[in-house]
Scaffold this active site. Structure first.
Site, short mmCIF file in Angstrom:
data_model
loop_
_atom_site.label_atom_id
_atom_site.label_comp_id
_atom_site.label_asym_id
_atom_site.label_seq_id
_atom_site.Cartn_x
_atom_site.Cartn_y
_atom_site.Cartn_z
N ASP A 43 0.87 -1.17 0.00
CA ASP A 43 0.00 0.00 0.00
C ASP A 43 0.92 1.24 0.00
O ASP A 43 2.11 1.13 0.31
CB ASP A 43 -0.85 -0.08 1.28
CG ASP A 43 -1.66 1.15 1.51
OD1 ASP A 43 -2.43 1.52 0.62
OD2 ASP A 43 -1.54 1.76 2.59
N LEU A 44 0.38 2.39 -0.33
CA LEU A 44 1.23 3.60 -0.40
C LEU A 44 1.10 4.46 0.86
O LEU A 44 2.03 4.52 1.68
CB LEU A 44 0.84 4.41 -1.65
CG LEU A 44 1.58 5.71 -1.90
CD1 LEU A 44 3.08 5.48 -2.11
CD2 LEU A 44 1.01 6.43 -3.13
N ASP A 45 -0.07 5.07 1.02
CA ASP A 45 -0.27 5.97 2.16
C ASP A 45 -0.23 5.18 3.46
O ASP A 45 -1.04 4.28 3.66
CB ASP A 45 -1.63 6.68 2.00
CG ASP A 45 -1.99 7.51 3.22
OD1 ASP A 45 -1.08 7.96 3.93
OD2 ASP A 45 -3.20 7.68 3.47
N THR A 53 0.95 10.24 3.78
CA THR A 53 0.20 11.30 3.10
C THR A 53 -1.12 11.57 3.83
O THR A 53 -1.82 12.54 3.51
CB THR A 53 -0.08 10.95 1.61
OG1 THR A 53 -0.35 9.56 1.51
CG2 THR A 53 1.10 11.28 0.74
N LYS A 94 -8.64 6.38 6.23
CA LYS A 94 -7.41 5.74 5.76
C LYS A 94 -7.72 4.51 4.90
O LYS A 94 -8.48 3.64 5.31
CB LYS A 94 -6.53 5.34 6.95
CG LYS A 94 -5.88 6.55 7.59
CD LYS A 94 -4.85 6.17 8.63
CE LYS A 94 -4.22 7.43 9.21
NZ LYS A 94 -3.33 7.15 10.32
N SER A 132 -2.41 0.86 -4.41
CA SER A 132 -2.94 1.99 -3.65
C SER A 132 -4.32 2.40 -4.16
O SER A 132 -4.60 2.32 -5.35
CB SER A 132 -1.97 3.17 -3.79
OG SER A 132 -2.55 4.36 -3.31
N ALA A 133 -5.15 2.89 -3.22
CA ALA A 133 -6.46 3.42 -3.61
C ALA A 133 -6.34 4.80 -4.22
O ALA A 133 -7.28 5.32 -4.81
CB ALA A 133 -7.35 3.49 -2.36
N LYS A 163 -10.86 -0.88 -1.85
CA LYS A 163 -10.64 -1.76 -0.70
C LYS A 163 -11.84 -1.59 0.23
O LYS A 163 -12.32 -0.46 0.34
CB LYS A 163 -9.35 -1.35 0.04
CG LYS A 163 -8.08 -1.45 -0.81
CD LYS A 163 -6.92 -0.75 -0.13
CE LYS A 163 -5.72 -0.64 -1.05
NZ LYS A 163 -4.61 0.16 -0.49
N GLU A 181 0.00 -3.39 4.58
CA GLU A 181 -1.12 -2.44 4.68
C GLU A 181 -1.19 -1.76 6.04
O GLU A 181 -0.88 -2.38 7.05
CB GLU A 181 -2.45 -3.20 4.50
CG GLU A 181 -3.12 -3.02 3.18
CD GLU A 181 -3.64 -1.61 2.91
OE1 GLU A 181 -3.72 -0.78 3.84
OE2 GLU A 181 -3.98 -1.33 1.75
N ASP A 182 -1.62 -0.51 6.04
CA ASP A 182 -1.78 0.20 7.32
C ASP A 182 -3.25 0.39 7.68
O ASP A 182 -3.55 0.92 8.74
CB ASP A 182 -1.13 1.59 7.26
CG ASP A 182 -1.93 2.54 6.38
OD1 ASP A 182 -2.26 2.16 5.24
OD2 ASP A 182 -2.24 3.65 6.85
P1 B16 Z 1 -6.84 10.07 -3.61
P2 B16 Z 1 -3.64 4.14 0.07
C1 B16 Z 1 -5.53 6.02 0.09
O1 B16 Z 1 -4.21 5.65 -0.16
C2 B16 Z 1 -5.59 6.88 1.36
O2 B16 Z 1 -5.22 6.10 2.48
C3 B16 Z 1 -7.00 7.38 1.55
O3 B16 Z 1 -7.06 8.19 2.71
C4 B16 Z 1 -7.42 8.17 0.31
O4 B16 Z 1 -8.77 8.61 0.44
C5 B16 Z 1 -7.31 7.25 -0.92
O5 B16 Z 1 -5.96 6.79 -1.03
C6 B16 Z 1 -7.67 7.98 -2.20
O6 B16 Z 1 -6.73 8.98 -2.45
O7 B16 Z 1 -7.82 11.09 -3.17
O8 B16 Z 1 -5.43 10.59 -3.73
O9 B16 Z 1 -7.29 9.34 -4.86
O10 B16 Z 1 -3.55 3.98 1.55
O11 B16 Z 1 -4.57 3.15 -0.58
O12 B16 Z 1 -2.29 4.20 -0.59
MG MG Z 2 -2.79 3.10 3.40
#
Ligand code: B16
Ligand code: MG
Length: 229
Positions: free
Chosen positions: A10-12, A18, A46, A115-116, A146, A170-171
């Site tokens: 996962d990224l964030d 972030t 998150k 990542s989402a 997810k 994953e976090d």
């Molecule tokens: P965006 P991840 C997710 O990243 C974030 O944890 C989540 O808070 C955010 O709403 C989602 O990405 C969408 O992000 O607005 O930049 O498309 O944890 O899946 O890397």
């Molecule tokens: Mg994350």
């Protein structure tokens, strides 16, 4: 008997924090809409998609909007968020990440990002990680968020591996569920009480190697063998 060959990150919250910038951007938008929004509320966002995140904020404020209005506000939020992201520095990569990834790659593991975020490309490029992963799956490439496993199943596919040969880092609760829904083990990054379903939980990717984690998975799954590469 599955040999682990692929690592899906996962990224964030795993590679970079972030979440603090998402918080600042959502907070600014929530203030415009007169919705009280705290850091505690931000925990619920998150790993959750942008659209779902906004629905949670609207629910907190008891406000109902049309799809068109929601889209308009999500764009406003994203523009605020991008101002922060465009200032991201390589030093913001979380402690231990570079070393962990390099060691895993040297040992022959394939690594993918799952990542989402629809902004993953910008984030990776700001962190100078755009050539690090063998595959990058982000929010622009999937139809379901997810806890649906789509992002990780696609990651395994892009690596040319069976899902049984991959583990997820994953976090977020939704991400741990996504890994399990896809039949993969999940390494939780964070505190065990926040990620009770993670197969193993570690505070971060520092002071640990992929070999340590695979040994621990093996201990947990006696009879179900997780071999090192
Ligand atoms: P965006 P991840 C997710 O990243 C974030 O944890 C989540 O808070 C955010 O709403 C989602 O990405 C969408 O992000 O607005 O930049 O498309 O944890 O899946 O890397
Ligand atoms: Mg994350």
């Amino acid at each position: 008997m599955d040999k682990i060959k692929g690592l899906l990150f996962d990224l964030d919250g795993v590679i970079v924090d972030t979440a603090k910038y998402h918080y600042l951007a959502w907070k600014e938008l929530a203030e415009k809409l007169k919705i009280p929004f705290t850091e505690k509320d931000n925990e619920r966002l998150k790993g959750v998609s942008r659209k779902q995140s906004f629905n949670i904020i609207l629910e907190i404020g008891g406000i109902d909007l049309t799809d068109e209005e929601k889209e308009k506000y999500c764009t406003i939020k994203n523009n605020i968020y991008l101002k922060y992201i465009n200032e991201l520095k390589r030093e913001e990569i979380l402690t231990g990440v570079n070393e962990f990834l390099e060691d895993a790659k040297n040992k022959g593991y394939k690594i993918a990002l799952g990542s989402a975020s629809k902004n993953a490309g910008v984030i990776l490029s700001r962190l100078m990680l755009n050539n690090t992963f063998d595959a990058v799956i982000d929010g622009t490439m999937v139809n379901t968020a997810k806890p649906d496993p789509e992002v990780f199943l696609l990651g395994a596919k892009e690596l040319g591996l069976n899902k049984e040969c991959c583990i997820v880092f994953e976090d977020a609760k939704a991400g741990i569920e996504a890994a399990h829904n896809g039949g993969m083990k999940a390494i939780g990054i964070g505190q065990k009480e926040n990620l009770p379903n993670a197969d193993i939980c570690i505070p971060g990717l520092f002071n640990i190697t992929i070999d340590d984690l695979i040994s621990r998975l093996k201990d947990l799954n006696k009879g179900d063998c997780y071999d090192r590469l």
